[in-house]
Design an enzyme around this catalytic site. Sequence first.
Site, PDB file in Angstrom:
ATOM      1  N   ASP A   8      15.062 -37.408  60.979  1.00  0.00           N
ATOM      2  CA  ASP A   8      16.513 -37.303  61.049  1.00  0.00           C
ATOM      3  C   ASP A   8      17.034 -38.740  60.861  1.00  0.00           C
ATOM      4  OD1 ASP A   8      19.144 -36.364  61.750  1.00  0.00           O
ATOM      5  OD2 ASP A   8      18.821 -37.248  63.741  1.00  0.00           O
ATOM      6  N   ASP A  10      20.784 -40.186  61.694  1.00  0.00           N
ATOM      7  CA  ASP A  10      21.674 -40.700  62.748  1.00  0.00           C
ATOM      8  C   ASP A  10      21.002 -40.594  64.128  1.00  0.00           C
ATOM      9  OD1 ASP A  10      23.993 -41.150  61.039  1.00  0.00           O
ATOM     10  OD2 ASP A  10      24.172 -38.977  60.926  1.00  0.00           O
TER      11      ASP A  10
END
Length: 216
Positions: A8, A10
Amino acid sequence: MIKGIIFDLDGVLVSTDELHFKAWKKLADELGILSFTKEDNKKQKGVSRMESLEVVLSKGNKEYTTVEKEELAERKNNYYVEMLKELNNQAVLPGVIETLIKLKKLGILIGIGSVSKNTPLILEKTELTGYIDQISCGLDITKSKPDPEVFLVAANKLNLKNENCLVVEDSAAGIVAAKAANMKSLGVGPEYKLLRADYSFADLESDIDWNFILQN
Ligand code: BG6
Ligand code: MG
């Protein structure tokens, strides 16, 4: 056996979460929704821009049309993109570069699985693009986490079977998505103890036994 790791973006590779919060807070204040807090912001992790907007609007009592909602989401994104102008490699979280180099040496393919449509811009500004083999992001998908789509697209782009991929996530929605994609998961970030991941660590600077994880 793990052959690829899907990160991922952020809150896992870069510290953009605070900027997302600031941009949503600015919009919320303009709408007179003063009760929008960091606690509400946690519910926006890993979910799409439009769903994140709903989290803000649910704190107020006004109804908006679809067109108005699209305008509001765009307004927030403009604030966010303006803030991203200041972004540089200082935003890369501790241990990230070392981990990416280590995994590359071990022959692991590196993918991104983020619902953010700003993913290419953020990777470029933080100078991470060169470490990444394939990007799956908000521009490639129609359903956001906890739907597994973003990870399935990443595995497909990496040319790997789902079960040969491990997901690294900081959001509950992302861990659910990884499970739904039949991928193992490693949780990091402030909420790592609450995430129901297969492996959990505070951050990528932690002492992670990658050889063990990759073989299981
Ligand atoms: C996720 C963030 O990575 O991207 C969410 O955790 C955000 O908070 C989502 O809403 C969408 O981002 P963007 O950049 O497409 O608005
Ligand atoms: Mg995240």
